[in-house]
Write a protein that holds these residues in place. Structure first.
Motif, PDB file in Angstrom:
ATOM      1  N   THR A   1      16.605  -6.294  12.603  1.00 18.71           N
ATOM      2  CA  THR A   1      15.650  -5.861  11.585  1.00 18.71           C
ATOM      3  C   THR A   1      16.189  -4.646  10.860  1.00 18.71           C
ATOM      4  N   LEU A   2      16.149  -4.723   9.538  1.00 16.38           N
ATOM      5  CA  LEU A   2      16.607  -3.611   8.704  1.00 16.38           C
ATOM      6  C   LEU A   2      15.449  -3.111   7.864  1.00 16.38           C
ATOM      7  N   TYR A   3      15.516  -1.861   7.465  1.00 13.26           N
ATOM      8  CA  TYR A   3      14.457  -1.250   6.669  1.00 13.26           C
ATOM      9  C   TYR A   3      15.022  -0.815   5.322  1.00 13.26           C
ATOM     10  N   SER A   4      14.320  -1.186   4.271  1.00 11.93           N
ATOM     11  CA  SER A   4      14.809  -0.848   2.935  1.00 11.93           C
ATOM     12  C   SER A   4      14.746   0.661   2.719  1.00 11.93           C
TER      13      SER A   4
ATOM     14  N   GLY B   1       0.787  -1.222   0.000  1.00 14.84           N
ATOM     15  CA  GLY B   1       0.000   0.000   0.000  1.00 14.84           C
ATOM     16  C   GLY B   1       0.819   1.271   0.000  1.00 14.84           C
ATOM     17  N   GLY B   2       2.150   1.143   0.000  1.00 15.65           N
ATOM     18  CA  GLY B   2       3.013   2.314   0.035  1.00 15.65           C
ATOM     19  C   GLY B   2       3.379   2.816  -1.343  1.00 15.65           C
ATOM     20  N   ALA B   3       4.066   3.940  -1.375  1.00 15.81           N
ATOM     21  CA  ALA B   3       4.499   4.528  -2.644  1.00 15.81           C
ATOM     22  C   ALA B   3       5.554   3.644  -3.283  1.00 15.81           C
ATOM     23  N   ASN B   4       5.505   3.567  -4.608  1.00 17.88           N
ATOM     24  CA  ASN B   4       6.420   2.711  -5.347  1.00 17.88           C
ATOM     25  C   ASN B   4       7.873   3.104  -5.093  1.00 17.88           C
ATOM     26  N   LEU B   5       8.665   2.126  -4.645  1.00 15.40           N
ATOM     27  CA  LEU B   5      10.113   2.248  -4.460  1.00 15.40           C
ATOM     28  C   LEU B   5      10.522   3.249  -3.383  1.00 15.40           C
ATOM     29  N   ALA B   6       9.585   3.600  -2.494  1.00 15.35           N
ATOM     30  CA  ALA B   6       9.895   4.569  -1.440  1.00 15.35           C
ATOM     31  C   ALA B   6      10.476   3.923  -0.192  1.00 15.35           C
ATOM     32  N   GLY B   7      10.668   2.609  -0.203  1.00 18.87           N
ATOM     33  CA  GLY B   7      11.331   1.933   0.895  1.00 18.87           C
ATOM     34  C   GLY B   7      10.458   1.792   2.133  1.00 18.87           C
ATOM     35  N   GLY B   8      11.134   1.476   3.248  1.00 18.59           N
ATOM     36  CA  GLY B   8      10.442   1.342   4.523  1.00 18.59           C
ATOM     37  C   GLY B   8      10.005  -0.063   4.868  1.00 18.59           C
ATOM     38  N   LEU B   9      10.319  -1.042   4.011  1.00 21.82           N
ATOM     39  CA  LEU B   9       9.902  -2.409   4.285  1.00 21.82           C
ATOM     40  C   LEU B   9      10.802  -3.027   5.356  1.00 21.82           C
TER      41      LEU B   9
END
Length: 432
Positions: A84-87, A68-76
């Motif tokens: 735990t790491l966040y993209s 549901g997030g913006a395309n390629l905006a990371g945060g996964l």
């Protein structure tokens, strides 16, 4: 194959999470790059289109886009055995994305695993594979990322305990497990084979899931593509080098191509992380490229299997009891789709008889499928896939173990009995 991916996704949980975060690096004399060289609108449009295709081939969306997030905006969030790491944000936002990155900065990240400010990237960002990507392809990817809508979304800090939060600890890891260098074509092989090898080894980063990892989170190169359990995801990525698992030596190229492109074939279907890889990435690739990957994968020589994970065993007497109980459950719950003889009704309902994925030493995947169900990916070539219903609420641990035991040991299959304790472990893991 993956990447998040069965997978995927592909899911490559290695030592940490890629933070394409900033590295001061002396500027070199490399040409200003293809982006600057593509001065006409047509040249620029063609370069961006090529880059979009390559981003699909690399399945970048799997890690750099939240549901549901913006395309390629990371945060996964990406859970690993080390924290735990966040993209990171890959959009061209100047403050939170890669808006201030040059082509050289981007290529260095892909090729050397270093960020814009020189800091070391965690190898959950698959630079170990991406180092094989050519400069021209890297520049095309950069051009596409510069063309997407900028999104102002600050990158989340990684949650890694000491000492893993110190990037300098990666120096030793890189010395042991990373060799940079673009893919070099094998002159003894065909152009098609080399294209497939380039995609599988490079952008596809298939080995990150289909190769077991050691205690330091690095791929076991002595068993490359020989399969392994994906940490924390509780899916088993089968061996691609053994016909006892997912080795493709006795498959037709057409069946391999169909499986990669649509998620289904006359020989079987993909589920779990690999279904995400097909859905996000492979279905968008050209028929020529998918066939090239199939040609390369089919050619992989058989090797020794990956180190086996501990699997609980049952006594012969209890195994016989499970087999008899499983036959009754199968007749009641499974025959309508998979047929009494286990041949199913492919490609909608895959065969269980003579199905390598059912007979592998690891029973993780068939247990997960019975517990949680699932669908092959919805693709252009298979827009309305038939699904497998979950049975976690209907069957006890012993009943699941029984029916999985039955399909692993019937119709000439050579699997072994499954322990109810293993079912319980996976049931709990799926809930978590």
């Amino acid at each position: 194959m993956k990447r998040k991916s069965l997978f995927a996704l592909a899911a490559a949980v290695i030592v940490g999470g890629a933070a394409l975060v900033p590295v001061l690096w002396p500027s070199d004399s490399y040409h200003q790059g293809i982006v600057e060289a593509a001065t006409t609108p047509v040249e620029t449009a063609d370069l961006v289109k090529k880059g979009e295709y390559l981003v699909r081939a690399g399945d970048c969306i799997a890690c750099h886009t939240t549901r549901g997030g913006a395309n390629l905006a990371g945060g996964l969030p990406m859970a690993t055995p080390f924290g735990t790491l966040y993209s990171p944000n890959l959009t061209p936002d100047d403050e939170t994305g890669i808006g201030t990155w040059s082509q050289d900065d981007f290529y260095r990240a892909m090729h050397t695993g270093r960020a814009k400010d020189g800091s070391l990237l965690y190898p959950v960002f698959p630079f170990v594979s991406y180092t094989k990507v050519t400069r021209a392809d890297s520049d095309a990817i950069y051009a596409y990322l510069r063309s997407v809508q900028p999104v102002h979304q600050p990158n989340k800090p990684n949650e890694m305990p000491f000492p893993f939060n110190n990037r300098n600890t990666l120096i030793g890891w890189r010395t042991l497990f990373f060799t940079e260098g673009e893919y070099k074509a094998d002159p003894t092989k065909s152009v098609e084979w080399n294209r497939g090898a380039y995609l599988v080894q490079g952008l596809g980063h298939c080995s990150m899931c289909h190769t077991s990892i050691n205690a330091l989170g690095a791929a076991n190169q002595n068993a490359a593509f020989a399969g392994g359990l994906i940490p924390l995801q509780n899916w088993y990525a089968p061996s691609l080098t053994s016909n006892k698992e997912a080795g493709l030596g006795d498959w037709d190229i057409a069946d391999i191509t169909s499986l990669l492109k649509t998620g289904v074939s006359q020989r079987g279907a993909v589920y779990g992380p690999m279904a995400e890889v097909v859905h996000n990435s492979l279905q968008f690739m050209s028929d020529t490229d998918v066939r090239s990957m199939a040609v390369y994968l089919k050619s992989l020589p058989q090797k020794s299997d990956a180190p086996e994970n501990l699997q609980l065993e049952t006594s012969p007497q209890f195994g016989t009891q499970l087999l008899a109980q499983g036959e009754k459950i199968y007749t009641k719950e499974c025959v309508s789709c998979h047929a009494a003889n286990g041949l199913g009704h492919p490609p909608g309902f895959p065969p269980l008889a003579n199905n390598q994925s059912i007979q592998m030493p690891s029973a993780v995947n068939p247990i997960r499928m019975v517990l949680n169900g699932g669908y092959p990916p919805s693709t252009t070539g298979n827009p309305a896939p038939h699904g497998m219903p979950p049975f976690a609420q209907r069957l006890s641990d012993q009943e699941v173990a029984a029916v999985v035991t039955y399909v692993r040991m019937s119709w000439g299959n050579h699997g072994t009995p499954v322990s109810p304790q293993q079912v319980n472990d996976l049931r709990s893991a799926a809930i978590d």
